[in-house]
Design an enzyme around this catalytic site. Structure first.
Site, PDB file in Angstrom:
ATOM      1  N   HIS A   1      42.915  38.893  43.227  1.00  0.00           N
ATOM      2  CA  HIS A   1      42.203  39.845  42.362  1.00  0.00           C
ATOM      3  C   HIS A   1      42.102  41.192  43.058  1.00  0.00           C
ATOM      4  O   HIS A   1      42.113  41.261  44.285  1.00  0.00           O
ATOM      5  CB  HIS A   1      40.804  39.332  41.989  1.00  0.00           C
ATOM      6  CG  HIS A   1      39.984  38.898  43.156  1.00  0.00           C
ATOM      7  ND1 HIS A   1      40.141  37.673  43.765  1.00  0.00           N
ATOM      8  CD2 HIS A   1      39.021  39.525  43.853  1.00  0.00           C
ATOM      9  CE1 HIS A   1      39.293  37.561  44.772  1.00  0.00           C
ATOM     10  NE2 HIS A   1      38.609  38.683  44.853  1.00  0.00           N
TER      11      HIS A   1
ATOM     12  N   HIS B   1      39.676  44.578  43.278  1.00  0.00           N
ATOM     13  CA  HIS B   1      38.363  45.147  42.967  1.00  0.00           C
ATOM     14  C   HIS B   1      38.526  46.625  42.620  1.00  0.00           C
ATOM     15  O   HIS B   1      39.207  47.361  43.344  1.00  0.00           O
ATOM     16  CB  HIS B   1      37.452  45.098  44.202  1.00  0.00           C
ATOM     17  CG  HIS B   1      37.083  43.736  44.672  1.00  0.00           C
ATOM     18  ND1 HIS B   1      35.896  43.142  44.335  1.00  0.00           N
ATOM     19  CD2 HIS B   1      37.723  42.850  45.478  1.00  0.00           C
ATOM     20  CE1 HIS B   1      35.815  41.955  44.925  1.00  0.00           C
ATOM     21  NE2 HIS B   1      36.913  41.748  45.626  1.00  0.00           N
TER      22      HIS B   1
ATOM     23  N   ASN C   1      41.271  41.714  48.884  1.00  0.00           N
ATOM     24  CA  ASN C   1      41.073  40.927  50.101  1.00  0.00           C
ATOM     25  C   ASN C   1      42.000  39.713  50.140  1.00  0.00           C
ATOM     26  O   ASN C   1      42.140  39.011  49.141  1.00  0.00           O
ATOM     27  CB  ASN C   1      39.619  40.441  50.170  1.00  0.00           C
ATOM     28  CG  ASN C   1      38.615  41.585  50.166  1.00  0.00           C
ATOM     29  OD1 ASN C   1      38.882  42.656  50.706  1.00  0.00           O
ATOM     30  ND2 ASN C   1      37.466  41.374  49.542  1.00  0.00           N
TER      31      ASN C   1
ATOM     32  N   GLN D   1      37.829  37.472  51.580  1.00  0.00           N
ATOM     33  CA  GLN D   1      38.160  36.806  50.308  1.00  0.00           C
ATOM     34  C   GLN D   1      37.287  35.568  50.139  1.00  0.00           C
ATOM     35  O   GLN D   1      37.184  34.744  51.061  1.00  0.00           O
ATOM     36  CB  GLN D   1      39.651  36.401  50.280  1.00  0.00           C
ATOM     37  CG  GLN D   1      40.086  35.853  48.928  1.00  0.00           C
ATOM     38  CD  GLN D   1      41.586  35.560  48.853  1.00  0.00           C
ATOM     39  OE1 GLN D   1      42.304  35.581  49.847  1.00  0.00           O
ATOM     40  NE2 GLN D   1      42.053  35.290  47.643  1.00  0.00           N
TER      41      GLN D   1
ATOM     42  N   ASP E   1      32.547  42.430  37.439  1.00  0.00           N
ATOM     43  CA  ASP E   1      32.118  41.538  38.517  1.00  0.00           C
ATOM     44  C   ASP E   1      30.667  41.115  38.264  1.00  0.00           C
ATOM     45  O   ASP E   1      29.825  41.934  37.887  1.00  0.00           O
ATOM     46  CB  ASP E   1      32.236  42.275  39.862  1.00  0.00           C
ATOM     47  CG  ASP E   1      32.172  41.335  41.046  1.00  0.00           C
ATOM     48  OD1 ASP E   1      33.167  41.236  41.784  1.00  0.00           O
ATOM     49  OD2 ASP E   1      31.107  40.698  41.244  1.00  0.00           O
TER      50      ASP E   1
HETATM   51  P1  5GP Z   1      36.400  38.448  47.034  1.00  0.00           P
HETATM   52  O1  5GP Z   1      35.270  38.402  48.027  1.00  0.00           O
HETATM   53  O2  5GP Z   1      37.093  37.114  46.911  1.00  0.00           O
HETATM   54  O3  5GP Z   1      37.366  39.581  47.260  1.00  0.00           O
HETATM   55  O4  5GP Z   1      35.716  38.779  45.640  1.00  0.00           O
HETATM   56  C1  5GP Z   1      35.214  37.834  44.767  1.00  0.00           C
HETATM   57  C2  5GP Z   1      34.398  38.584  43.746  1.00  0.00           C
HETATM   58  O5  5GP Z   1      34.265  37.771  42.600  1.00  0.00           O
HETATM   59  C3  5GP Z   1      32.974  38.931  44.202  1.00  0.00           C
HETATM   60  O6  5GP Z   1      32.775  40.330  44.066  1.00  0.00           O
HETATM   61  C4  5GP Z   1      32.080  38.133  43.263  1.00  0.00           C
HETATM   62  O7  5GP Z   1      30.920  38.833  42.910  1.00  0.00           O
HETATM   63  C5  5GP Z   1      32.969  37.899  42.066  1.00  0.00           C
HETATM   64  N1  5GP Z   1      32.750  36.679  41.338  1.00  0.00           N
HETATM   65  C6  5GP Z   1      32.642  35.422  41.858  1.00  0.00           C
HETATM   66  N2  5GP Z   1      32.481  34.507  40.874  1.00  0.00           N
HETATM   67  C7  5GP Z   1      32.499  35.204  39.704  1.00  0.00           C
HETATM   68  C8  5GP Z   1      32.394  34.818  38.332  1.00  0.00           C
HETATM   69  O8  5GP Z   1      32.242  33.644  37.985  1.00  0.00           O
HETATM   70  N3  5GP Z   1      32.470  35.805  37.406  1.00  0.00           N
HETATM   71  C9  5GP Z   1      32.651  37.124  37.748  1.00  0.00           C
HETATM   72  N4  5GP Z   1      32.712  38.012  36.759  1.00  0.00           N
HETATM   73  N5  5GP Z   1      32.752  37.525  39.030  1.00  0.00           N
HETATM   74  C10 5GP Z   1      32.669  36.576  39.991  1.00  0.00           C
END
Ligand code: 5GP
Ligand code: ZN
Length: 133
Positions: free
Chosen positions: A100, A102, A87, A94, A31
């Site tokens: 995805h 985590h 999420n 999300q 991440d």
């Molecule tokens: P969500 O909040 O949708 O469950 O998690 C999205 C996650 O994706 C966040 O932890 C954020 O830091 C990560 N993330 C967002 N954009 C990128 C990216 O371009 N590359 C990587 N490696 N992680 C990302």
């Protein structure tokens, strides 16, 4: 592949990422904004917006992969625990609308917040919910 989906592009390798695992169905990456050292994400290569859109076969494989990688992270980084978090929907936190999982290694005394204040299961709620199943 969905146009303008960043995780489609990362999963397919069109955008470079720090990949810790790859097979025909998934890519697991670090991440970019880690909650803790070793915070990784499991991305299916096929676009699904959330868990409900993910085919059952891939959902099953994602959990097996989460188990394997979470253990490798925990052991390799000498973490004290791991949160597996997933999420669905903005209300649930999300922010990227490509399914995805985590993997968040946890360390005794860290400041990661994956917690809630316990409420009360009322008789009314219990009745309503149990009637759904
Ligand atoms: P969500 O909040 O949708 O469950 O998690 C999205 C996650 O994706 C966040 O932890 C954020 O830091 C990560 N993330 C967002 N954009 C990128 C990216 O371009 N590359 C990587 N490696 N992680 C990302
Ligand atoms: Zn996508």
């Amino acid at each position: 592949m969905e146009d303008n989906c960043i995780f489609c592009k990362i999963a397919k390798g069109d955008i470079p990422s720090s990949t810790i695992y790859e097979d025909e169905n998934f890519r697991a990456i670090l991440d970019l904004g880690p909650a803790s050292k070793g915070h990784a994400l499991i991305l299916p290569k096929k676009h699904a917006e959330n868990l409900f859109e993910l085919p059952d076969e891939l959902a099953g494989k994602a959990m097996v992969l989460a188990k394997k990688l979470a253990k490798q992270l925990q052991d390799g980084l000498h973490a004290d625990g791991v949160n597996v978090v997933q999420n669905n929907g903005q209300a649930a936190g999300q922010t990227v609308f490509h399914f995805h999982m985590h993997l968040i290694p946890r360390y005794n005394g860290d400041t990661v917040n994956v917690a809630w204040t316990p409420g009360t299961l009322t008789e009314e709620d219990k009745k309503e919910i149990l009637a759904l199943f």
